[in-house]
Design an enzyme around this catalytic site. Structure first.
Site, mmCIF file in Angstrom:
data_model
loop_
_atom_site.group_PDB
_atom_site.id
_atom_site.type_symbol
_atom_site.label_atom_id
_atom_site.label_comp_id
_atom_site.label_asym_id
_atom_site.label_seq_id
_atom_site.Cartn_x
_atom_site.Cartn_y
_atom_site.Cartn_z
ATOM 1 N N ASP A 21 0.919 -1.144 0.000
ATOM 2 C CA ASP A 21 0.147 -0.197 0.039
ATOM 3 C C ASP A 21 0.765 1.289 -0.169
ATOM 4 O O ASP A 21 1.744 1.148 0.499
ATOM 5 C CB ASP A 21 -0.951 0.114 1.109
ATOM 6 C CG ASP A 21 -1.689 1.302 1.257
ATOM 7 O OD1 ASP A 21 -2.413 1.494 0.461
ATOM 8 O OD2 ASP A 21 -1.604 1.931 2.342
ATOM 9 N N GLU A 30 1.280 -0.484 -5.257
ATOM 10 C CA GLU A 30 0.182 0.494 -5.458
ATOM 11 C C GLU A 30 1.026 1.964 -5.654
ATOM 12 O O GLU A 30 1.281 2.369 -4.328
ATOM 13 C CB GLU A 30 -0.755 0.420 -4.478
ATOM 14 C CG GLU A 30 -2.058 1.326 -4.746
ATOM 15 C CD GLU A 30 -2.127 2.546 -3.803
ATOM 16 O OE1 GLU A 30 -2.492 3.598 -4.320
ATOM 17 O OE2 GLU A 30 -1.676 2.518 -2.751
#
Length: 632
Positions: free
Chosen positions: A309, A362
């Site tokens: 993330d 990401e």
């Protein structure tokens, strides 16, 4: 005391931890129910505690076993680690650490390496020993030989608490597995299941990096869910959050009274936007902690991949900061060199230790070489989310069809850089929250056009170079935004439009998996050939996907509200091209205006850079796929 006070641990056991090279710290740190030699009784059972708190004046372990009054731990010589073996303690007992910092203040903390925790809002750590027997040997053997870039990957992103509210890991092992099998997804991506205090954070603010959240059951219950997914042929990707952690006073922050896991300087150690601390990637012990955590999920829970993330927030020192609120690197630049080294380290280590694992970034910027191997100067990820494709295509989707011709480049520009990285095309939870509207409500005009546009869009997405990811509920066009406090509106899948889209997703997944031309050469320019990239006037795009065996799938998408009749296209081979998908089918709640009668004939007539030409009918707001297999 007749037994070893530290339960067999010595300062030498932590040399790797301090050098940044221990990638299995969970085997030494935390609370372990073990049996140790005892001079009087031969052996005794109990729990060994070990916690890193180098600046503490004193450390105690507290729990119901001592009426929460505290048993003293001692420093293991030369380690900065406090430890103790307490005999007679049972498994699944609660505990916390009470730590006296250098300022003399006592602070109660949960165990950073706890394997299990109380359910929020309670937060005590729990002694836990897994006894799970795995049954996924066949899956694990296949994974070690996998070639992810040349294999199909359609990912269903899920928030476990909001898929069907109130379901446990064990219940999901039946219901989720059955649904994903029916829909045909190859992978499921779990939003973070690491323990977290605040439910609306969706797990992205982690307080227990080694503890699966107890909201849905025990750690072995999660193992059972993953095992069942593997037995059904479904891979499991876990969201992993090494970029930041919350400031809750009982968790990692200022753990021993000092900035232990985070930078002390707020210009380096805090995300003001998120109200969180940033890990100190230059500290060897933090590297050991994080790389061990990544390996822990892969080894101990058989997770098949980690989606990392907020990578951009790790790469840049000035991420979301004003001038003067960040500290340049040693060369005066904005790149976080320590974080970059850490990401390279964790990617290299995991790929070497666990062949076939997926490491996914990401990452929302144009940072070069995200999926380039470390030995070639890249970050070493296997895949990167294609945020540019996502932003452009969603902007296009929200335009009224009459205006789409003026922004045709929003759908074609992604091919300029399509092979610069190994991409996943994400329509994730981030796109259906915080006022952005659901996918259905992004599309203008009436329901017929909304559903038809979504059917065309997802078929365009499934045929575009790159792997696919879609967030739960999008497959049947839930109208409200994502809300973690309620279940998906499953009842609408019985209604017109919603059910048709859900059936289309099933067929998209199955057709995609049956045709290597749609996935095998995702990262190779040989796998994609434009038919017509420039037909902005018709809001139309067309291309051919190819595999290494010479098979082809031609994909034509019409984003206008007018049909394309006798639409001329070039094709790479003469003969019959079978229609394998038409999103306007009555089966998908379309109008049923097929027009191609199941196939088109390609004649030996040059068209553009192709040797053959055919005429095809594409209904309004629809996609048509045509297949031509290589001749035997």
């Amino acid at each position: 005391m007749a037994h070893d006070y530290f339960g067999g641990l010595t300062g030498w056991d932590f040399e790797g931890f301090h050098s940044g090279g221990d990638t299995e710290i969970w085997k030494k740190f935390g609370a372990h129910h073990i049996t140790v030699a005892d001079d009087e009784h031969g052996s005794v059972d109990g729990v060994r505690f070990a916690v890193w708190a180098p600046n503490a004046q004193a450390v105690q372990v507290v729990g119901p076993f001592n009426w929460w009054t505290g048993d003293d731990l001692r420093l293991i010589p030369g380690s900065g680690v406090w430890g103790r073996f307490l005999e007679g303690l049972e498994e699944e007992t609660l505990y916390k650490y009470r730590i006296q910092g250098p300022d003399g203040v006592w602070r109660e903390k949960v165990d950073p390496v706890a394997a299990f925790s109380e359910q929020a809002p309670a937060n005590a750590s729990i002694v836990y020993k897994s006894r799970y027997a795995w049954s996924d040997d066949d899956w694990m053997a296949r994974r070690s030989e996998a070639r992810p870039h040349a294999e199909p990957m359609s990912v269903y992103e899920i928030h476990l608490g909001g898929w069907r509210k109130g379901k446990s890991y064990l219940e999901l092992a039946d219901e989720l597995v059955e649904y994903l099998t029916w829909q045909g997804y190859t992978h499921v991506e779990l939003m973070p299941v690491s323990e977290h205090p605040f439910e609306p954070s969706w797990g992205y603010q982690v307080s227990g990096y080694f503890a699966p959240t107890s909201r849905f059951g025990k750690p072995d219950d999660l193992r059972h869910l993953i095992d069942k997914l593997h037995q059904a042929g479904i891979g499991v990707i876990l969201d992993w959050v090494p970029g930041h952690f919350p400031k809750d006073e009982w968790a990692l922050g200022r753990f021993d009274g000092t900035a232990l896991y985070e930078h002390a300087d707020p210009r380096q150690g805090e995300h003001t936007d998120w109200g969180t601390y940033i890990f100190n990637y230059g500290r060897n012990e933090v590297k050991s902690f994080l790389v061990s955590n990544a390996l822990y999920w892969i080894q101990e829970f058989h997770i098949d991949g980690l989606r990392v993330d907020a990578v951009a927030s790790m790469l840049y020192l000035d991420y979301s900061r004003d001038e003067g609120q960040w500290v340049p690197n040693q060369y005066g630049g904005r790149e976080n060199l320590e974080a970059i080294d850490f990401l390279r380290y964790v990617n290299r280590h995991l790929y070497e230790r666990e062949p076939g694992v997926l490491m996914i970034a990401e990452e929302s910027t144009s940072f070069p070489g995200v999926t380039k191997p470390v030995h070639e100067g890249g970050l070493g990820f296997g895949f990167k989310w294609n945020m540019g494709w996502m932003n452009d295509s969603l902007r296009y989707l929200q335009l009224d069809p009459v205006y789409r011709q003026y922004d045709h480049n929003l759908l074609t520009f992604a091919m300029v850089y399509a092979f610069s990285e190994n991409f996943i095309l994400p329509i994730s939870h981030d796109e259906v929250v915080h006022g952005k509207g659901s996918m259905l409500n992004k599309v203008p005009q009436d329901d017929w056009r909304k559903f038809a546009t979504l059917r065309a869009f997802y078929s365009y997405m499934w045929s575009f170079p790159g792997k696919q990811l879609v967030f739960m509920g999008s497959e049947f066009a839930q109208r409200p935004e994502f809300d973690e406090s309620t279940s998906l509106e499953w009842w609408v899948s019985d209604l017109w439009g919603h059910g048709g889209l859900q059936r289309l997703f099933r067929d998209l997944n199955h057709i995609y998996r049956e045709h290597p031309a749609l996935y095998e050469l995702d990262n190779d320019p040989e796998g994609f050939t434009w038919i017509n990239a420039d037909d902005a006037g018709h809001n139309a795009l067309s291309w051919v996907r190819n595999d290494s065996a010479g098979n082809h799938v031609a994909c034509i998408t019409n984003f206008s509200a007018e049909p394309l009749r006798d639409y001329s296209i070039g094709l790479p081979a003469v003969g019959t091209w079978e229609e394998i998908l038409n999103t306007d089918s009555l089966h998908y709640d379309g109008s049923g205006q097929h027009g191609n009668l199941g196939a088109v004939e390609a004649e030996a007539e040059p068209w553009g850079h192709f040797s053959a030409r055919a005429r095809v009918t594409v209904p309004p707001l629809a996609s048509v796929w045509l297949r031509r297999n290589a001749q035997p």
